[in-house]
Design an enzyme around this catalytic site. Structure first.
Site, PDB file in Angstrom:
ATOM      1  N   HIS A 185       0.703  -1.218  -0.067  1.00  0.00           N
ATOM      2  CA  HIS A 185       0.191   0.103   0.068  1.00  0.00           C
ATOM      3  C   HIS A 185       0.876   1.194  -0.056  1.00  0.00           C
ATOM      4  O   HIS A 185       0.293   2.528   0.381  1.00  0.00           O
ATOM      5  CB  HIS A 185      -0.950  -0.064   1.440  1.00  0.00           C
ATOM      6  CG  HIS A 185      -2.217  -0.979   1.058  1.00  0.00           C
ATOM      7  ND1 HIS A 185      -3.385  -0.383   0.676  1.00  0.00           N
ATOM      8  CD2 HIS A 185      -2.312  -2.065   1.476  1.00  0.00           C
ATOM      9  CE1 HIS A 185      -4.059  -1.686   0.418  1.00  0.00           C
ATOM     10  NE2 HIS A 185      -3.271  -2.614   0.996  1.00  0.00           N
ATOM     11  N   LYS A 376      -9.328  13.188   4.605  1.00  0.00           N
ATOM     12  CA  LYS A 376      -8.355  11.803   4.439  1.00  0.00           C
ATOM     13  C   LYS A 376      -7.394  12.058   5.563  1.00  0.00           C
ATOM     14  O   LYS A 376      -7.328  12.998   6.466  1.00  0.00           O
ATOM     15  CB  LYS A 376      -7.692  11.746   3.302  1.00  0.00           C
ATOM     16  CG  LYS A 376      -6.874  13.063   2.706  1.00  0.00           C
ATOM     17  CD  LYS A 376      -6.322  12.995   1.342  1.00  0.00           C
ATOM     18  CE  LYS A 376      -7.379  13.132   0.312  1.00  0.00           C
ATOM     19  NZ  LYS A 376      -7.513  11.656  -0.361  1.00  0.00           N
ATOM     20  N   ARG A 377      -6.706  11.077   5.891  1.00  0.00           N
ATOM     21  CA  ARG A 377      -5.654  11.094   6.741  1.00  0.00           C
ATOM     22  C   ARG A 377      -4.672  12.271   6.574  1.00  0.00           C
ATOM     23  O   ARG A 377      -4.411  12.607   5.517  1.00  0.00           O
ATOM     24  CB  ARG A 377      -4.491   9.632   6.713  1.00  0.00           C
ATOM     25  CG  ARG A 377      -3.423   9.570   7.782  1.00  0.00           C
ATOM     26  CD  ARG A 377      -3.068   8.154   7.703  1.00  0.00           C
ATOM     27  NE  ARG A 377      -2.885   7.618   6.259  1.00  0.00           N
ATOM     28  CZ  ARG A 377      -1.585   7.592   5.849  1.00  0.00           C
ATOM     29  NH1 ARG A 377      -0.454   7.794   6.636  1.00  0.00           N
ATOM     30  NH2 ARG A 377      -1.508   7.017   4.644  1.00  0.00           N
ATOM     31  N   LYS A 382       0.074  13.766   1.505  1.00  0.00           N
ATOM     32  CA  LYS A 382      -1.341  13.993   0.877  1.00  0.00           C
ATOM     33  C   LYS A 382      -1.443  15.481   0.583  1.00  0.00           C
ATOM     34  O   LYS A 382      -2.674  16.096   0.309  1.00  0.00           O
ATOM     35  CB  LYS A 382      -2.376  13.522   1.896  1.00  0.00           C
ATOM     36  CG  LYS A 382      -2.464  12.044   2.011  1.00  0.00           C
ATOM     37  CD  LYS A 382      -3.469  11.307   2.894  1.00  0.00           C
ATOM     38  CE  LYS A 382      -3.032  10.075   2.835  1.00  0.00           C
ATOM     39  NZ  LYS A 382      -3.566   9.311   1.524  1.00  0.00           N
ATOM     40  N   THR A 484      -9.159   5.687  -1.800  1.00  0.00           N
ATOM     41  CA  THR A 484     -10.279   5.146  -1.944  1.00  0.00           C
ATOM     42  C   THR A 484     -11.415   6.443  -1.738  1.00  0.00           C
ATOM     43  O   THR A 484     -12.543   6.424  -2.235  1.00  0.00           O
ATOM     44  CB  THR A 484     -10.988   4.223  -1.043  1.00  0.00           C
ATOM     45  OG1 THR A 484     -10.513   4.561   0.239  1.00  0.00           O
ATOM     46  CG2 THR A 484      -9.945   2.757  -1.339  1.00  0.00           C
ATOM     47  N   LYS A 488     -15.018   7.256  -3.743  1.00  0.00           N
ATOM     48  CA  LYS A 488     -16.207   7.478  -2.775  1.00  0.00           C
ATOM     49  C   LYS A 488     -16.737   9.104  -3.363  1.00  0.00           C
ATOM     50  O   LYS A 488     -17.940   9.014  -3.667  1.00  0.00           O
ATOM     51  CB  LYS A 488     -16.195   7.471  -1.427  1.00  0.00           C
ATOM     52  CG  LYS A 488     -15.681   6.307  -0.928  1.00  0.00           C
ATOM     53  CD  LYS A 488     -14.955   6.118   0.438  1.00  0.00           C
ATOM     54  CE  LYS A 488     -14.422   4.859   0.982  1.00  0.00           C
ATOM     55  NZ  LYS A 488     -13.727   5.049   2.154  1.00  0.00           N
TER      56      LYS A 488
END
Length: 646
Positions: A185, A376-377, A382, A484, A488
């Site tokens: 991952h 998100k995290r 990110k 993901t 979504k």
């Protein structure tokens, strides 16, 4: 009500001690453990959709073999009396403790082994009860390693087969390599899990011994194929010998598995080109791809009943079990009646999220504004910080040009940082400080708001995702394995602003370039700019807009009580090398946001493109992903009457 204790199911999980060598070289070593905890089983039932089948998710609770130290209790030392019990039951108390301390790292290793060992013992016990022997284990059992957290399972299954079941090494290793498969991952080498040899020696001495033997035989095999290539062997080794010797758990997972996959087309391609290139050269047939998916039952039917009703009225209900049934929506995306129904559903969702924001933060936001969502995290790669740079850029531009017809926008953040990740926590604090300044400024109050929704969870996501107009997927290209959240959000009708990274690439290919806002460097360009010698200070000096934004943050505009609060955060970009290339992508990101504004000002065109995103999401159903894992990796077929979604 869905959880059932299984008091009749319990397995011992052992730690510490030493390995007693046998006198005969053929005899099995004996692990003289120093501690033992019981794994107590609990089952959660998982009903299938529209079927009579119920799956079972087995969970484990750690229970100490002795409840208290009675002698300490009777002497009045109540804390010490409970210490032994707590020491072991902490294992299943809080998942993933802060691993920035030695105690936290050891607890994390104990956790990973506890859940893995309990599950493997359960698998073996069930198989023996059904078949009476383990020789055919690989024919009936597939065990999947989801990232490296359960990778110790390779050594644990070997221990069970050899120490508990009497197998010799060769047949045990053959069974093990046929049973396991591994999904990676992350592409970042620093994120690949490793454990100090000394820690594993203390906590799991028998497993370390098994890993050493696996490594010895594997490197001997590699040396036969590549004689004299010592550097290759060092890179392949399960043990990193540089500095503090560490066990490379991703290497353990690869060597012990029959199949390795990434979770998006780009990620899987980069795996074999970068971090696992040496393994791919040895076993090219072992590597493949299964792009992630999300379940339409939770992330559309349950999370977004307003849109689900709209889809039912337009297409029928079959999309719940076959997400490809959304595809005909594209041909009706320009239908004014459908667009109206879509916008009505979206407004209902935005009002629901606005109410949640008010309850949790006290902030009033306008459901008619664009909901720009970044959930998100919280992690540097990110790039929530890049989003904040644009927020400040927008705020400053609105103050400088008050008469421009700005598109009203509500920027919504949510997410959690790892407990020991101070830089990520600093970004969270900055987002709150920026929000305090902007939300209190009457000059922009009707056109720009910033909200950080606290305590992000699945429940919060189920309210946030259906309300999003814009989906922020802005990781540095080449760092996001898949994502993901991007799936979504697009499934619920948000348009994506993002880099060409992870599954964003596949989303772009399916929805078309006109229906997504792609910006920034591609993965190969990121690699090239780094190799050429990236100089973020040069970008800062030649971009007055960016310079003003960074200077305002560094000088305390958003932290007046502590002006230097974010100086080191800005310095990490200017002087710390800007490792995730925020400054390199900043200008293109701001331009992409201008294109977002221009499109949102045309409601019919925005709705048309949003509907095309919904229509194209059939490929990202978890039904498709699970079927690919089942057929291509686990090599199992669905039973009679089982269909997608069942």
């Amino acid at each position: 009500p869905w959880e059932f204790p299984r008091p009749e199911v319990s397995h011992p999980v052992r730690f510490g001690g030493w390995v007693e060598r046998a006198e005969s070289p053929d005899a099995t070593p004996v692990w003289r453990h120093s501690a033992e905890v019981s794994a107590k089983a609990y089952d959660i039932v998982v009903p299938g959709h529209g079927t009579n089948r119920v799956a079972t998710l087995r969970l484990w609770k750690a229970a100490a073999p002795a409840h208290i130290d009675l002698q300490a209790f009777n002497s009045g030392d109540y804390a010490r009396a409970a210490e032994y019990k707590n020491q072991f039951e902490n294992i299943s108390w809080v998942l993933y403790p802060n691993d920035s301390t030695p105690a936290g790292r050891e607890l994390r290793l104990r956790q990973e082994y506890f859940f893995t060992a309990a599950s493997l013992q359960d698998v073996v016990a069930r198989h023996l009860a059904e078949h009476g022997h383990l020789g055919n284990l690989a024919e009936h059992v597939a065990i999947h390693l989801n990232d490296t957290h359960p990778a110790i399972a390779v050594a644990e299954l070997m221990r069970l087969l050899i120490d508990e079941q009497g197998f010799s090494w060769a047949p045990a290793w053959h069974i093990t390599r046929q049973v396991f498969s591994y999904t990676n991952h992350t592409l970042m080498p620093e994120a690949l899990e490793t454990w100090p040899v000394a820690l594993m020696q203390r906590v799991l001495p028998r497993h370390l011994e098994i890993i050493f033997r696996i490594n010895h035989e594997f490197l001997a095999e590699a040396a036969r194929l590549h004689p004299g290539d010592v550097q290759l062997l060092r890179r392949l080794s399960l043990i990193d010998e540089d500095g503090d010797r560490r066990v490379r758990m991703a290497h353990v997972a690869i060597v012990g598995s029959r199949h390795v996959n990434g979770v998006s087309a780009l990620h899987s391609r980069l795996l074999v080109q970068t971090i696992f290139a040496d393994f791919a050269s040895l076993w090219p047939q072992r590597f493949g791809n299964v792009t992630n998916g999300v379940t339409p039952r939770r992330w559309l039917q349950q999370a977004n009943p307003a849109l689900a009703r709209c889809l039912d009225d337009t297409l029928g209900t079959h999309w719940r079990r076959d997400l490809a049934a959304l595809q005909p929506l594209a041909s009706r995306a320009d239908d004014p009646e459908l667009q109206h129904a879509f916008r009505v559903a979206r407004l209902e969702n935005k009002r629901r999220l606005a109410a949640l924001i008010h309850r949790s933060t006290g902030l009033d936001v306008d459901p008619d504004s664009m909901f720009d969502v970044h959930v998100k995290r919280i992690h540097e790669y990110k790039r929530q910080l890049l989003n904040l740079l644009h927020v400040v850029t927008r705020y400053r531009a609105m103050l400088a040009q008050p008469h421009v017809d700005w598109v009203p926008r509500t920027v919504i953040f949510a997410g959690k940082a790892a407990s020991g990740y101070q830089r990520a926590k600093q970004v969270i604090r900055l987002s709150h400080d920026i929000a305090l300044v902007i939300n209190a400024d009457p000059r922009v109050s009707d056109r720009l708001k910033v909200a950080f929704v606290p305590n992000y969870s699945v429940s919060v996501a189920e309210t946030t995702i259906p309300a999003a107009d814009l989906s922020q997927q802005i990781s540095t290209a080449g760092t996001e394995a898949s994502g993901t959240g991007n799936m979504k959000l697009a499934l619920n009708g948000a348009l994506t602003i993002g880099t060409d990274d992870g599954a964003n690439i596949e989303i772009r290919q399916l929805v078309g370039d006109d229906n997504i806002f792609i910006f920034g460097l591609r993965a190969h360009e990121v690699d090239a700019i780094r190799r050429a010698g990236y100089q973020p200070m040069r970008i800062y000096e030649h971009n007055p807009q960016l310079k003003a934004v960074l200077d305002s943050i560094a000088s305390g505009t958003y932290s007046p009580a502590e002006p230097a609060r974010y100086r080191d955060l800005v310095d990490s970009l200017l002087w710390g090398g800007d490792p995730y290339l925020l400054l390199a992508d900043y200008d293109d990101y701001v331009q992409a946001q201008a294109r977002v504004d221009a499109l949102y000002a045309q409601p019919a065109l925005w709705a048309s493109r949003a509907l095309r995103n919904v229509a194209a999401m059939g490929e990202f159903s978890s039904d498709r992903a699970v079927q690919e894992y089942a057929h291509r990796i686990w090599q199992v077929q669905a039973g009679p009457g089982v269909t997608a979604g069942g």
